[in-house]
Design a protein around this motif. Structure first.
Motif, PDB file in Angstrom:
ATOM      1  N   MET A   1      27.452   4.989  46.176  1.00  0.00           N
ATOM      2  CA  MET A   1      27.395   4.019  45.067  1.00  0.00           C
ATOM      3  C   MET A   1      27.144   4.758  43.749  1.00  0.00           C
ATOM      4  N   GLU A   2      27.800   4.289  42.684  1.00  0.00           N
ATOM      5  CA  GLU A   2      27.575   4.895  41.363  1.00  0.00           C
ATOM      6  C   GLU A   2      26.146   4.605  40.897  1.00  0.00           C
ATOM      7  N   PRO A   3      25.457   5.551  40.293  1.00  0.00           N
ATOM      8  CA  PRO A   3      24.124   5.233  39.755  1.00  0.00           C
ATOM      9  C   PRO A   3      24.233   4.220  38.621  1.00  0.00           C
ATOM     10  N   ASP A   4      23.241   3.336  38.537  1.00  0.00           N
ATOM     11  CA  ASP A   4      23.264   2.312  37.502  1.00  0.00           C
ATOM     12  C   ASP A   4      22.697   2.896  36.214  1.00  0.00           C
ATOM     13  N   ILE A   5      23.569   3.326  35.302  1.00  0.00           N
ATOM     14  CA  ILE A   5      23.087   4.047  34.122  1.00  0.00           C
ATOM     15  C   ILE A   5      22.319   3.145  33.156  1.00  0.00           C
ATOM     16  N   VAL A   6      22.468   1.822  33.302  1.00  0.00           N
ATOM     17  CA  VAL A   6      21.769   0.935  32.365  1.00  0.00           C
ATOM     18  C   VAL A   6      20.284   0.833  32.704  1.00  0.00           C
ATOM     19  N   THR A   7      19.948   0.910  33.996  1.00  0.00           N
ATOM     20  CA  THR A   7      18.535   0.745  34.345  1.00  0.00           C
ATOM     21  C   THR A   7      17.848   2.073  34.669  1.00  0.00           C
ATOM     22  N   THR A   8      18.598   3.168  34.707  1.00  0.00           N
ATOM     23  CA  THR A   8      17.959   4.461  34.962  1.00  0.00           C
ATOM     24  C   THR A   8      17.687   5.121  33.631  1.00  0.00           C
ATOM     25  N   VAL A   9      16.409   5.277  33.335  1.00  0.00           N
ATOM     26  CA  VAL A   9      16.049   5.745  32.017  1.00  0.00           C
ATOM     27  C   VAL A   9      15.557   7.191  32.092  1.00  0.00           C
TER      28      VAL A   9
ATOM     29  N   ARG B   1       1.302   3.856  32.860  1.00  0.00           N
ATOM     30  CA  ARG B   1       1.631   2.440  32.673  1.00  0.00           C
ATOM     31  C   ARG B   1       3.142   2.216  32.584  1.00  0.00           C
ATOM     32  N   LEU B   2       3.843   3.132  31.913  1.00  0.00           N
ATOM     33  CA  LEU B   2       5.301   2.996  31.792  1.00  0.00           C
ATOM     34  C   LEU B   2       5.976   3.104  33.166  1.00  0.00           C
ATOM     35  N   VAL B   3       5.431   3.998  34.001  1.00  0.00           N
ATOM     36  CA  VAL B   3       5.981   4.160  35.346  1.00  0.00           C
ATOM     37  C   VAL B   3       5.805   2.873  36.151  1.00  0.00           C
ATOM     38  N   GLU B   4       4.617   2.251  36.023  1.00  0.00           N
ATOM     39  CA  GLU B   4       4.378   0.981  36.725  1.00  0.00           C
ATOM     40  C   GLU B   4       5.364  -0.081  36.258  1.00  0.00           C
ATOM     41  N   ALA B   5       5.636  -0.091  34.944  1.00  0.00           N
ATOM     42  CA  ALA B   5       6.473  -1.148  34.384  1.00  0.00           C
ATOM     43  C   ALA B   5       7.966  -0.919  34.613  1.00  0.00           C
ATOM     44  N   TYR B   6       8.397   0.328  34.576  1.00  0.00           N
ATOM     45  CA  TYR B   6       9.844   0.594  34.578  1.00  0.00           C
ATOM     46  C   TYR B   6      10.330   1.380  35.798  1.00  0.00           C
ATOM     47  N   GLY B   7       9.387   1.937  36.569  1.00  0.00           N
ATOM     48  CA  GLY B   7       9.777   2.571  37.828  1.00  0.00           C
ATOM     49  C   GLY B   7      10.355   3.967  37.726  1.00  0.00           C
ATOM     50  N   MET B   8      10.348   4.558  36.538  1.00  0.00           N
ATOM     51  CA  MET B   8      10.841   5.947  36.465  1.00  0.00           C
ATOM     52  C   MET B   8       9.760   6.900  36.997  1.00  0.00           C
ATOM     53  N   VAL B   9      10.118   8.162  37.182  1.00  0.00           N
ATOM     54  CA  VAL B   9       9.178   9.144  37.720  1.00  0.00           C
ATOM     55  C   VAL B   9       8.515   9.882  36.555  1.00  0.00           C
ATOM     56  N   HIS B  10       7.194  10.013  36.634  1.00  0.00           N
ATOM     57  CA  HIS B  10       6.451  10.741  35.601  1.00  0.00           C
ATOM     58  C   HIS B  10       6.453  12.219  35.955  1.00  0.00           C
ATOM     59  N   VAL B  11       7.060  13.033  35.125  1.00  0.00           N
ATOM     60  CA  VAL B  11       7.057  14.475  35.358  1.00  0.00           C
ATOM     61  C   VAL B  11       6.294  15.147  34.224  1.00  0.00           C
ATOM     62  N   SER B  12       5.094  15.640  34.553  1.00  0.00           N
ATOM     63  CA  SER B  12       4.246  16.314  33.567  1.00  0.00           C
ATOM     64  C   SER B  12       4.205  17.796  33.923  1.00  0.00           C
ATOM     65  N   THR B  13       4.700  18.641  33.009  1.00  0.00           N
ATOM     66  CA  THR B  13       4.687  20.083  33.305  1.00  0.00           C
ATOM     67  C   THR B  13       3.253  20.593  33.381  1.00  0.00           C
ATOM     68  N   GLY B  14       2.346  20.020  32.573  1.00  0.00           N
ATOM     69  CA  GLY B  14       0.935  20.413  32.639  1.00  0.00           C
ATOM     70  C   GLY B  14       0.373  20.137  34.033  1.00  0.00           C
ATOM     71  N   ASP B  15       0.656  18.938  34.584  1.00  0.00           N
ATOM     72  CA  ASP B  15       0.171  18.589  35.931  1.00  0.00           C
ATOM     73  C   ASP B  15       0.778  19.518  36.981  1.00  0.00           C
ATOM     74  N   MET B  16       2.080  19.802  36.839  1.00  0.00           N
ATOM     75  CA  MET B  16       2.737  20.670  37.829  1.00  0.00           C
ATOM     76  C   MET B  16       2.119  22.072  37.807  1.00  0.00           C
TER      77      MET B  16
ATOM     78  N   ASP C   1      14.165  11.489  43.944  1.00  0.00           N
ATOM     79  CA  ASP C   1      13.450  10.372  43.304  1.00  0.00           C
ATOM     80  C   ASP C   1      13.813  10.275  41.822  1.00  0.00           C
ATOM     81  N   VAL C   2      13.949  11.423  41.161  1.00  0.00           N
ATOM     82  CA  VAL C   2      14.315  11.420  39.739  1.00  0.00           C
ATOM     83  C   VAL C   2      15.763  10.963  39.570  1.00  0.00           C
ATOM     84  N   VAL C   3      16.631  11.466  40.435  1.00  0.00           N
ATOM     85  CA  VAL C   3      18.047  11.092  40.341  1.00  0.00           C
ATOM     86  C   VAL C   3      18.169   9.571  40.496  1.00  0.00           C
ATOM     87  N   GLU C   4      17.375   8.995  41.413  1.00  0.00           N
ATOM     88  CA  GLU C   4      17.487   7.554  41.672  1.00  0.00           C
ATOM     89  C   GLU C   4      16.800   6.698  40.612  1.00  0.00           C
ATOM     90  N   HIS C   5      15.600   7.119  40.182  1.00  0.00           N
ATOM     91  CA  HIS C   5      14.786   6.231  39.344  1.00  0.00           C
ATOM     92  C   HIS C   5      14.671   6.655  37.892  1.00  0.00           C
TER      93      HIS C   5
END
Ligand code: AMP
Length: 195
Positions: A1-9, A27-42, A84-88
């Motif tokens: 299936m093609e990724p939905d570019i309108v909802t993948t931010v 909070r943004l992750v809870e609301a929009y479902g994208m993945v939080h990638v923090s280089t500091g955390d990594m 997970d990033v590719v999907e969300h």
């Protein structure tokens, strides 16, 4: 299936250390479902796990200096390729921090066909962030390290604002006020990006 570019931010959040980026990302992750990638955390996880990357990064981080671009670009490229990033989609926090990193990010996303939707700049004045960082008391939050990180922000990261502005991607958010107020402002912008 093609990724939905309108909802993948795919977003970047910019702002001085202590501007509340981390809290707002949760909070943004809870609301929009994208993945939080923090280089500091990594990088902190790598230090805690005692990996080769962690050993290389630890002294640099303790001093408040920047880990070399090629090292950070490598860990971000690997992370962005994960399913997970590719999907969300993603909200990148703490990256890019230099123009070289911004260019690398553009190339990474171009190669996956998922362009960046926007760069949110959480704007909080220097004197306010210094107070907040001293309060949170993280081990790398010594006064000297804080000063170096803020100096580096002005010299290396602030030029990114014009980099993103030139590409029509910069959105400035007033980061003063309650967590809720700032979150509402961010949501309005993200909704605009998704519309
Ligand atoms: P942060 O949690 O974003 O404040 O990052 C903590 C520390 O990790 C920074 O002071 C840097 O030493 C290092 N770091 C995090 N992200 C980057 C990056 N994009 N480029 C270089 N160093 C980074």
């Amino acid at each position: 299936m093609e990724p939905d570019i309108v909802t993948t931010v795919h977003l970047v959040i910019l702002g001085r250390q202590g501007s509340g980026k981390g809290t707002q990302c949760v909070r943004l992750v809870e609301a929009y479902g994208m993945v939080h990638v923090s280089t500091g955390d990594m990088l902190r996880s790598a230090v805690a796990a005692g990996t080769e990357l962690g050993r290389e990064a630890q002294a640099i981080m303790d001093a408040g200096d920047l880990v070399p671009d090629e090292v950070v670009n490598g860990i971000v490229a690997e992370r962005l390729a994960m399913p997970d990033v590719v999907e969300h989609g993603v909200i990148l926090d703490g990256f890019p921090r230099t123009p070289v990193q911004a260019q690398a990010l553009e190339d990474m996303l171009d190669s996956t066909g998922t362009p960046l939707c926007g760069a949110l700049n959480l704007d909080v004045p220097v004197d306010v962030v210094i107070g907040r960082m001293l309060e949170r008391g993280r081990v790398d939050d010594t006064e000297e390290a804080i000063r170096l990180r803020l100096d580096l922000y002005e010299s290396e990261t602030a030029p990114l604002l014009s980099w993103f502005e030139d590409r029509g991607m910069l959105k400035v958010v007033d980061g003063l006020g309650s967590e809720e107020e700032v979150f509402d402002r961010l949501c309005t912008l993200v909704d605009g990006v998704l519309a």
